[in-house]
Design a protein around this motif. Structure first.
Motif, mmCIF file in Angstrom:
data_model
loop_
_atom_site.group_PDB
_atom_site.id
_atom_site.type_symbol
_atom_site.label_atom_id
_atom_site.label_comp_id
_atom_site.label_asym_id
_atom_site.label_seq_id
_atom_site.Cartn_x
_atom_site.Cartn_y
_atom_site.Cartn_z
ATOM 1 N N ILE A 200 2.695 7.218 -6.039
ATOM 2 C CA ILE A 200 1.558 8.067 -5.870
ATOM 3 C C ILE A 200 0.305 6.876 -5.254
ATOM 4 O O ILE A 200 0.633 6.264 -6.102
ATOM 5 C CB ILE A 200 1.103 8.380 -7.081
ATOM 6 N N GLY A 201 -1.181 7.946 -5.693
ATOM 7 C CA GLY A 201 -2.245 6.614 -4.923
ATOM 8 C C GLY A 201 -3.043 7.353 -4.971
ATOM 9 O O GLY A 201 -3.361 8.849 -5.121
ATOM 10 N N GLN A 202 -4.116 6.553 -5.919
ATOM 11 C CA GLN A 202 -5.757 7.708 -6.446
ATOM 12 C C GLN A 202 -4.949 9.394 -6.702
ATOM 13 O O GLN A 202 -5.879 9.892 -6.579
ATOM 14 C CB GLN A 202 -6.309 7.142 -5.137
ATOM 15 N N GLY A 203 -3.854 8.946 -7.965
ATOM 16 C CA GLY A 203 -3.571 9.966 -8.276
ATOM 17 C C GLY A 203 -2.362 10.883 -7.884
ATOM 18 O O GLY A 203 -2.524 12.347 -7.934
ATOM 19 N N ARG A 204 -2.353 10.992 -6.594
ATOM 20 C CA ARG A 204 -2.420 11.777 -5.521
ATOM 21 C C ARG A 204 -0.745 11.498 -4.941
ATOM 22 O O ARG A 204 -0.244 10.414 -5.531
ATOM 23 C CB ARG A 204 -3.005 11.947 -4.491
ATOM 24 N N LEU A 205 0.099 12.743 -4.999
ATOM 25 C CA LEU A 205 1.682 12.027 -4.329
ATOM 26 C C LEU A 205 1.947 11.409 -3.069
ATOM 27 O O LEU A 205 1.132 12.342 -2.557
ATOM 28 C CB LEU A 205 2.635 13.487 -4.493
ATOM 29 N N LEU A 206 1.841 10.217 -3.135
ATOM 30 C CA LEU A 206 2.197 10.141 -1.378
ATOM 31 C C LEU A 206 3.810 10.242 -0.588
ATOM 32 O O LEU A 206 3.637 10.220 0.106
ATOM 33 C CB LEU A 206 2.060 8.468 -1.778
ATOM 34 N N ALA A 207 4.458 9.487 -1.709
ATOM 35 C CA ALA A 207 6.026 9.994 -0.799
ATOM 36 C C ALA A 207 7.748 10.619 -2.657
ATOM 37 O O ALA A 207 6.555 10.071 -3.598
ATOM 38 C CB ALA A 207 6.109 8.564 -0.968
ATOM 39 N N ASP A 208 7.994 10.900 -2.457
ATOM 40 C CA ASP A 208 9.229 11.972 -2.990
ATOM 41 C C ASP A 208 9.972 11.257 -2.358
ATOM 42 O O ASP A 208 10.382 12.755 -1.762
ATOM 43 C CB ASP A 208 8.979 13.518 -4.340
ATOM 44 N N THR A 209 10.985 10.713 -2.486
ATOM 45 C CA THR A 209 12.077 10.162 -1.366
ATOM 46 C C THR A 209 13.369 9.329 -2.063
ATOM 47 O O THR A 209 12.754 8.528 -2.822
ATOM 48 C CB THR A 209 11.630 10.268 0.089
ATOM 49 N N SER A 210 14.459 9.115 -1.107
ATOM 50 C CA SER A 210 15.496 8.267 -1.366
ATOM 51 C C SER A 210 13.998 6.981 -1.255
ATOM 52 O O SER A 210 13.940 6.697 -0.670
ATOM 53 C CB SER A 210 16.330 8.197 -1.093
ATOM 54 N N MET A 211 15.538 5.789 -1.393
ATOM 55 C CA MET A 211 14.543 4.465 -1.413
ATOM 56 C C MET A 211 15.082 4.256 0.016
ATOM 57 O O MET A 211 14.322 3.915 0.703
ATOM 58 C CB MET A 211 15.806 3.183 -2.187
ATOM 59 N N ALA A 212 16.167 4.498 0.616
ATOM 60 C CA ALA A 212 16.578 3.915 1.838
ATOM 61 C C ALA A 212 15.957 4.880 2.811
ATOM 62 O O ALA A 212 15.154 4.621 3.600
ATOM 63 C CB ALA A 212 17.498 4.052 2.217
ATOM 64 N N ASP A 213 15.194 5.926 2.710
ATOM 65 C CA ASP A 213 14.145 7.040 3.682
ATOM 66 C C ASP A 213 13.001 5.872 3.351
ATOM 67 O O ASP A 213 12.182 6.267 4.669
ATOM 68 C CB ASP A 213 14.285 8.039 3.000
ATOM 69 N N PHE A 214 12.598 6.152 2.637
ATOM 70 C CA PHE A 214 11.274 5.554 2.021
ATOM 71 C C PHE A 214 10.969 3.914 2.846
ATOM 72 O O PHE A 214 10.191 4.169 3.558
ATOM 73 C CB PHE A 214 10.846 5.516 0.746
ATOM 74 N N ILE A 215 12.185 3.479 2.446
ATOM 75 C CA ILE A 215 11.871 2.320 3.728
ATOM 76 C C ILE A 215 11.304 2.307 4.729
ATOM 77 O O ILE A 215 11.182 1.752 5.662
ATOM 78 C CB ILE A 215 13.421 1.218 2.990
ATOM 79 N N ARG A 216 12.905 3.209 5.651
ATOM 80 C CA ARG A 216 12.866 3.640 6.635
ATOM 81 C C ARG A 216 11.693 4.006 7.522
ATOM 82 O O ARG A 216 11.398 3.421 8.543
ATOM 83 C CB ARG A 216 14.084 3.979 6.986
ATOM 84 N N GLU A 217 10.917 4.786 6.832
ATOM 85 C CA GLU A 217 9.351 5.984 7.068
ATOM 86 C C GLU A 217 8.433 5.016 7.066
ATOM 87 O O GLU A 217 7.786 5.589 8.437
ATOM 88 C CB GLU A 217 10.004 7.145 6.696
ATOM 89 N N ASN A 218 8.641 4.422 5.911
ATOM 90 C CA ASN A 218 7.376 2.997 6.336
ATOM 91 C C ASN A 218 7.695 1.737 6.531
ATOM 92 O O ASN A 218 6.466 1.283 5.960
ATOM 93 C CB ASN A 218 6.848 3.568 4.919
ATOM 94 N N SER A 219 8.219 0.485 7.556
ATOM 95 C CA SER A 219 8.106 -0.003 7.721
ATOM 96 C C SER A 219 9.068 -0.176 9.089
ATOM 97 O O SER A 219 9.269 1.335 10.122
ATOM 98 C CB SER A 219 9.356 -0.686 6.942
ATOM 99 N N ARG A 220 9.097 -1.156 9.902
ATOM 100 C CA ARG A 220 9.735 -1.094 11.250
ATOM 101 C C ARG A 220 10.790 -2.135 10.699
ATOM 102 O O ARG A 220 11.625 -3.029 9.607
ATOM 103 C CB ARG A 220 8.881 -2.267 11.888
#
Length: 332
Positions: A200-220
Motif C-alpha cells: 500500500i501507499g498513501q493508504g491505497r492498495l498498490l499491489a496484491d500479488t505473488s512475490m515472484a510476479d511483484f518483482i518481475r512486474e516492477n523491475s528490469r
C-alpha cells in the motif's frame, strides 16, 4: 482468513487508509509492505478492533473481531512488543492473557519454551532486552494456538539466530495451513520469508500479488553475457534481432531473452561464453520502483537525492517476441 472490504480510516481531513480491499489467505506467508506513513499500522489496528474504521469491514474467519469469543484462540498478534506490564514476570504476563481467553495454564510453559524464554520465565519483563521483549510478544501471539497470526516488525531487536528462528517459525505455521500476515521494513528478510505481497501507499492498495510476479512486474530483468569473442557475439546477436546493451567491462545485457535460447544461439555459432547468467532485481529495487510516487517523507543529505530506476522501455526485436509469446501462453 482475513478479509478487508472497502476499509477506510480518516482523521479529520487526512485519509490514512483509503478503500482497501484484499484477503489474507491460509497456507502462505503474506507480506505487508508500504513506505512510512502508508497506513500499515492503522490497517492492522483496525483488523484487531483497536481502531474503528470510518467505512468498510474486516472479517476474521467470517466474523468481526469484536464478535469473537476468546479472540486469542482465533487470531494472535504482535503489534508492539512493549505493550505489557513491566512489573509482571514473563510467565505471569502470559498467564493473565491465558486466563482472560479460556486458555489452559499449561499452554504458558509451552509457548515460553517455543520462544526460548523458559530460563527467564520468572523475571520481570521491564528488565528484558528488545529481542527478549519481541520473543515474549511472539509467545503471546502463539498462546491461543490460533489459525491466524499477525506480526508487525517481528525481527526487531533479534540477533541472527533469532531472525533465522522467527523466519522458520512463520514458514512452518503457513506450511501447517495457518494464515500468516507480516509487516516489515526489512526487504531482504521479507524476500526470504513471504510468498505473497500486499503493498500500500498513501493508504491505497498498490499491489496484491505473488512475490515472484511483484518483482518481475516492477523491475528490469535481463541476461548478462561475457565472451572472449565479444565482437563476433555482438554481430550474431544483432543479426538475429536481439537488442543488446553494452554495460562496460566487456559485459553485454539482453532484455527479455532466456539464457537457454541465448546459450543455444552462441553454441550454434561456436562462440565461447565466459558468463551466461539471468539477472533479476531485488525486492527492494522493485518496491522502490512501485512506491516512488507514494513516499510521504523524503530525506535529503545534500546534493540530489537518488531517484528510483525508471521503467525500462519496451525492447524491440527477438527479446520482444519472446515476451509476446510468453504472455500469449499465459492466456491460453
Amino acid at each position: 482468513m482475513i478479509e478487508l472490504e472497502g476499509l477506510t480510516k480518516r482523521y479529520g481531513d487526512k485519509t490514512a487508509v483509503d478503500n482497501l480491499t484484499f484477503s489474507v489467505r491460509p497456507g502462505i506467508v503474506t507480506g505487508f509492505l508500504g513506505p512510512n506513513g502508508a497506513g500499515k499500522s492503522t490497517t492492522m489496528r483496525m483488523m484487531l478492533g483497536l481502531d474503528n474504521p470510518t467505512a468498510g469491514t474486516v472479517r476474521i474467519d467470517g466474523r468481526q473481531y469484536a464478535r469473537l469469543k476468546d479472540p486469542l484462540t482465533f487470531i494472535g498478534a504482535l503489534l508492539d512488543a512493549k505493550a505489557m506490564h513491566g512489573g509482571r514476570s514473563a510467565y505471569n504476563h502470559l498467564l493473565c492473557l491465558a486466563q482472560s481467553n479460556g486458555i489452559p495454564k499449561s499452554r504458558v510453559s509451552e509457548v515460553l519454551d517455543t520462544v526460548g524464554l523458559t530460563a527467564v520465565a520468572k523475571k520481570k519483563s521491564k528488565g528484558f532486552s528488545l529481542g527478549m521483549g519481541q520473543r515474549l510478544g511472539i509467545a503471546g501471539a502463539l498462546l491461543g494456538d490460533p489459525q491466524i497470526l499477525m506480526f508487525d516488525e517481528p525481527v526487531n531487536g533479534l540477533d541472527p539466530e533469532g531472525i533465522h528462528w522467527i523466519r522458520n517459525l512463520m514458514k512452518s505455521l503457513a506450511a501447517a495451513g495457518r494464515t500468516v500476515f507480516v509487516s516489515s521494513h526489512l526487504m531482504s528478510e521479507m524476500a526470504l520469508t513471504a510468498d505473497h505481497l500486499v503493498v500500500i501507499g498513501q493508504g491505497r492498495l498498490l499491489a496484491d500479488t505473488s512475490m515472484a510476479d511483484f518483482i518481475r512486474e516492477n523491475s528490469r530483468s535481463f541476461v548478462r553475457l561475457r565472451s572472449p569473442q565479444r565482437e563476433r557475439l555482438l554481430d550474431v546477436l544483432h543479426e538475429n534481432g536481439v537488442t543488446v546493451v553494452e554495460a562496460g567491462n566487456g559485459t553485454l545485457e539482453v532484455d527479455g531473452g532466456s539464457p537457454e535460447q541465448l546459450g543455444e544461439l552462441a553454441a550454434s555459432h561456436q562462440l565461447v561464453l565466459h558468463e551466461l547468467s539471468p539477472q533479476q532485481a531485488s525486492l527492494e529495487e522493485a518496491f522502490m520502483q512501485l512506491t516512488a510516487g507514494s513516499v510521504e517523507y523524503h530525506a535529503h543529505s545534500g546534493g540530489t537525492a537518488p531517484q528510483p530506476p525508471s521503467q525500462q522501455p519496451q525492447q524491440q526485436g527477438w527479446g520482444a517476441s519472446w515476451n509476446r509469446d510468453k504472455n500469449q501462453g499465459k492466456g491460453a
